[in-house]
Design an enzyme around this catalytic site. Sequence first.
Site, PDB file in Angstrom:
ATOM      1  CD  GLU A  37      -2.776   1.333   2.379  1.00  0.00           C
ATOM      2  OE1 GLU A  37      -2.727   0.489   3.293  1.00  0.00           O
ATOM      3  OE2 GLU A  37      -3.573   2.297   2.368  1.00  0.00           O
ATOM      4  NE  ARG A 263       3.988  -7.828  10.729  1.00  0.00           N
ATOM      5  CZ  ARG A 263       3.308  -7.156   9.793  1.00  0.00           C
ATOM      6  NH1 ARG A 263       2.270  -7.693   9.207  1.00  0.00           N
ATOM      7  NH2 ARG A 263       3.656  -5.941   9.465  1.00  0.00           N
ATOM      8  CE  LYS A 273       3.264   0.125   4.790  1.00  0.00           C
ATOM      9  NZ  LYS A 273       2.251   0.131   3.760  1.00  0.00           N
TER      10      LYS A 273
HETATM   11  P1  ATP Z   1       1.999  -2.354   8.376  1.00  0.00           P
HETATM   12  O1  ATP Z   1       1.221  -3.476   8.996  1.00  0.00           O
HETATM   13  O2  ATP Z   1       3.292  -2.054   9.026  1.00  0.00           O
HETATM   14  O3  ATP Z   1       1.197  -1.122   8.110  1.00  0.00           O
HETATM   15  P2  ATP Z   1       1.468  -3.558   5.917  1.00  0.00           P
HETATM   16  O4  ATP Z   1       1.583  -5.009   6.002  1.00  0.00           O
HETATM   17  O5  ATP Z   1       0.103  -3.026   5.997  1.00  0.00           O
HETATM   18  O6  ATP Z   1       2.435  -2.894   6.948  1.00  0.00           O
HETATM   19  P3  ATP Z   1       1.646  -3.321   3.105  1.00  0.00           P
HETATM   20  O7  ATP Z   1       2.150  -2.224   2.258  1.00  0.00           O
HETATM   21  O8  ATP Z   1       0.200  -3.631   3.055  1.00  0.00           O
HETATM   22  O9  ATP Z   1       2.094  -2.988   4.588  1.00  0.00           O
HETATM   23  O10 ATP Z   1       2.502  -4.642   2.857  1.00  0.00           O
HETATM   24  C1  ATP Z   1       2.784  -5.145   1.592  1.00  0.00           C
HETATM   25  C2  ATP Z   1       3.192  -6.577   1.722  1.00  0.00           C
HETATM   26  O11 ATP Z   1       4.322  -6.720   2.560  1.00  0.00           O
HETATM   27  C3  ATP Z   1       2.084  -7.424   2.328  1.00  0.00           C
HETATM   28  O12 ATP Z   1       1.963  -8.586   1.562  1.00  0.00           O
HETATM   29  C4  ATP Z   1       2.564  -7.709   3.716  1.00  0.00           C
HETATM   30  O13 ATP Z   1       2.092  -8.944   4.146  1.00  0.00           O
HETATM   31  C5  ATP Z   1       4.080  -7.691   3.555  1.00  0.00           C
HETATM   32  N1  ATP Z   1       4.710  -7.302   4.813  1.00  0.00           N
HETATM   33  C6  ATP Z   1       4.502  -6.183   5.521  1.00  0.00           C
HETATM   34  N2  ATP Z   1       5.212  -6.192   6.651  1.00  0.00           N
HETATM   35  C7  ATP Z   1       5.907  -7.351   6.674  1.00  0.00           C
HETATM   36  C8  ATP Z   1       6.829  -7.964   7.584  1.00  0.00           C
HETATM   37  N3  ATP Z   1       7.185  -7.377   8.727  1.00  0.00           N
HETATM   38  N4  ATP Z   1       7.340  -9.172   7.256  1.00  0.00           N
HETATM   39  C9  ATP Z   1       7.008  -9.768   6.112  1.00  0.00           C
HETATM   40  N5  ATP Z   1       6.142  -9.261   5.216  1.00  0.00           N
HETATM   41  C10 ATP Z   1       5.593  -8.065   5.485  1.00  0.00           C
HETATM   42 MG    MG Z   2      -1.437  -3.902   4.590  1.00  0.00          MG
END
Ligand code: ATP
Ligand code: MG
Length: 564
Positions: A37, A263, A273
Amino acid sequence: MMRAYTVPPTDFIREIIDDDLKDGKNDGRVATRFPPEPNGYIHIGHAKSICLNFGIAAQYGGTCNLRFDDTDPSGESLEYVESIIDNINWLGFDWKGRQYFASDYFERLYQFAVQLIEAGKAYVCSLSADETREYRGTFTEPGTKSPYRDRTIDENLDLFARMRAGEFPDGAHVLRAKIDMASPNIVMRDPVLYRIKRGPHYRTGDTWVIYPMYDFAHCLSDALEGITHSICTLEFENNRPLYDWILDQLLESERPRQIEFARLNISYTVLSKRVLIELVEKGHVKGWDDPRMPTVAGMRRRGYPPEAIREFCAQIGIAKNDNLIDVALLEHCVREELNEKAPRAVAVLRPLRVIIDNYPDGQVEEFECPYHPQNPTMGTRMLPFSRILCIERDDFNEDPPGKYKRLAPGREVRLRNAYVIKYESMVKDEKTGEVVEVHCTYDPETRNAPPADGHKVKGVIHWLSAKHSVPAEVRLYDRLFQVPNPAGEDEAFTRYLNPESLEALTSCCVESNLKDAVPGDRYQFERLGYFCVDSRDSAPGRPVFNRVVALRDTWEKIAGQGKK
Ligand code: ATP
Ligand code: MG
């Protein structure tokens, strides 16, 4: 001297894919995607997901799409899109033009929603947010059906069209799936699919005032792109039945399969984030690419090589259970990479003047020094030597402790690649009592040779010729957080910030060969660690260096796999 990188071992996701291929699913295709995102910069957790998705595509001769999951107008921006593209490229991955935006699917997603309404599988609900929460029930109690659940299809179609047309204020209605308010899985209790939300979208402007929820948009975007394996993190496990339900209502063809993995969490680091945005916005760090940030941009500016980040991701592997990875492993991977690739250089971080009393004024000699002690193909450079030198302040000790082997009153020391020098006297600042200058004499016979009587000189220190060296700033970084698991602590994470995470040394000197060092270049400063030329603040003739990592490796000790 070629470095052997870790080949990711097989894992439960690759096993699932192997089985699917064996069963002839998806006509033998493997198609993954990385779906960020654009509401922040990507971090090392995203790098794990990127390595996994692109790695699988490469391994199986498949494809990996880059899809911006931009279905929420608040907080998304083009700056983030651009940073994500730039940083994935820098990590070394190429999506070969397969770049998509969920916002490009808004019209098709809307039509899918209409299709669900027509099938009697979705309805417009007019409960307030609070009421919706009350009606949802709890883990132990079933939910209650919304009084709007039995609206007719025509009524629903009409209301949904008017939601789209902007006739209602934000929050007045939502579109919900009609599934099962008594489901033990709360996600399945008539989840919201669309909401009214105003506020310009960075790509579609004011075209839309209704936006699809993640659960609705994600599975359908996957399907529209022909994704076969939709890999996401564990928190979506409960959402998988909904992912499947939506696709089962709307698709005839084979549907993508959602697979969850743990994760990445790293000690002394926060990878949420929300927290990263707050660090930037409240000024705890200087922007998303602050070298202390766990963002790819931050690590890149700090000087982490992309190879090291990929190696780290390969070494940690993929698991089904959450765990906390020691940040020392990441630093170890960086150090291993730089130990092999970084040319050596000399810098003095806290300079102390040393005057060689018996060295002729105006004389300059040059010493040839290798760029890498184990790799002669990297060549050599010349280091000038003259009467006035600078050495590290802590390589001289007025009152040395027992084991001290460097320069001190009455002692001698070897200047690396040059001569043995002997202490003669010191000059102190009258007011502060601080030593400002040390006088020594050198033994001309000891140029890369032992003293004539053959005795051993124990200490070796580095040095620079004062007038030939170049002034520089060096920034030393420590961990941003003081506790191993700041994410696991309470909300007030700022309490755990390390006030000493940045120390800027502004009166350093570096060898003249680094005068016009190129931003992004990395060096090992002998005896000090690995350093990278800062890409923002460095200027020709006035370089600024970031310390990437110190020399000492704590990981090998922890892991008990020390090579020495
Ligand atoms: P946050 O929860 O910190 O806001 P997010 O997961 O919402 O992060 P996205 O931009 O939606 O952020 O993530 C894009 C991809 O990266 C998703 O498929 C998510 O599962 C993966 N991702 C995000 N954070 C991690 C992590 N700590 N380890 C592995 N994969 C991750
Ligand atoms: Mg997300």
